[in-house]
Write a protein that holds these residues in place. Structure first.
Motif, PDB file in Angstrom:
ATOM      1  N   ALA A 230      39.731  43.342  52.930  1.00 53.99           N
ATOM      2  CA  ALA A 230      40.133  42.497  51.803  1.00 53.99           C
ATOM      3  C   ALA A 230      39.010  42.428  50.767  1.00 53.99           C
ATOM      4  CB  ALA A 230      40.512  41.103  52.287  1.00 53.99           C
ATOM      5  N   ARG A 231      37.779  42.214  51.221  1.00 58.71           N
ATOM      6  CA  ARG A 231      36.650  42.121  50.296  1.00 58.71           C
ATOM      7  C   ARG A 231      36.393  43.462  49.616  1.00 58.71           C
ATOM      8  NH1 ARG A 231      33.955  39.388  46.638  1.00 58.71           N
ATOM      9  NH2 ARG A 231      31.716  39.608  46.789  1.00 58.71           N
TER      10      ARG A 231
ATOM     11  N   ASN B 180      38.930  46.678  43.042  1.00 59.60           N
ATOM     12  CA  ASN B 180      39.803  46.263  41.943  1.00 59.60           C
ATOM     13  C   ASN B 180      38.986  45.725  40.769  1.00 59.60           C
ATOM     14  OD1 ASN B 180      42.186  47.030  43.169  1.00 59.60           O
ATOM     15  ND2 ASN B 180      42.513  45.044  44.119  1.00 59.60           N
ATOM     16  N   ARG B 181      37.954  44.943  41.063  1.00 55.66           N
ATOM     17  CA  ARG B 181      37.066  44.450  40.000  1.00 55.66           C
ATOM     18  C   ARG B 181      36.398  45.608  39.268  1.00 55.66           C
ATOM     19  NH1 ARG B 181      32.731  40.488  42.103  1.00 55.66           N
ATOM     20  NH2 ARG B 181      31.914  40.963  40.039  1.00 55.66           N
TER      21      ARG B 181
ATOM     22  N   GLU C  11      38.599  45.831  49.013  1.00 56.25           N
ATOM     23  CA  GLU C  11      39.669  46.045  48.032  1.00 56.25           C
ATOM     24  C   GLU C  11      39.451  45.176  46.788  1.00 56.25           C
ATOM     25  OE1 GLU C  11      44.409  46.824  48.219  1.00 56.25           O
ATOM     26  OE2 GLU C  11      43.587  45.357  49.612  1.00 56.25           O
ATOM     27  N   GLU C  12      39.028  43.936  46.992  1.00 56.40           N
ATOM     28  CA  GLU C  12      38.752  43.031  45.867  1.00 56.40           C
ATOM     29  C   GLU C  12      37.680  43.614  44.943  1.00 56.40           C
ATOM     30  OE1 GLU C  12      36.387  38.856  45.128  1.00 56.40           O
ATOM     31  OE2 GLU C  12      37.229  39.215  47.103  1.00 56.40           O
ATOM     32  N   ILE C  13      36.599  44.113  45.517  1.00 53.63           N
ATOM     33  CA  ILE C  13      35.504  44.646  44.705  1.00 53.63           C
ATOM     34  C   ILE C  13      35.924  45.941  44.015  1.00 53.63           C
ATOM     35  CG2 ILE C  13      33.125  45.508  44.759  1.00 53.63           C
ATOM     36  CD1 ILE C  13      33.452  42.453  45.072  1.00 53.63           C
TER      37      ILE C  13
END
Length: 88
Positions: free
Chosen positions: A14-15, A21-22, A17-19
């Motif tokens: 999750a982390r 995407n950022r 993927e979040e980074i």
């Protein structure tokens, strides 16, 4: 000289993927406004975060490692344990 093996811990999917995407959002912002100081700061921040998260020295290597992690089977956390050998 010792060889760098990668991060000591495997980051959460999750982390990661979040980074990623950022990072993609920052790239789009910079493409639209290459001289925007806020966009440049955000890009510096997210690339540094991704490199630290993935334990890689360059953004290119960090992106590849993150994409490989996300492409692998969900829940796989033994990626580094194979390199380390059996637990004592």
């Amino acid at each position: 000289m010792a060889q760098i093996r990668g991060p000591a811990l495997v980051p959460s999917r999750a982390r990661t993927e979040e980074i990623l995407n950022r990072l993609r959002v920052c790239r789009a912002r910079l493409a639209a406004a290459p001289d925007d100081p806020a966009a440049l700061r955000d890009m510096d921040d997210v690339t540094y975060t991704l490199c630290v998260l993935m334990g890689r020295p360059t953004t290119h290597e960090a992106v590849r490692a993150a994409e490989e992690l996300l492409a692998g089977p969900a829940g796989r956390t033994d990626l580094l344990n194979e390199e380390a050998g059996p637990a004592a």
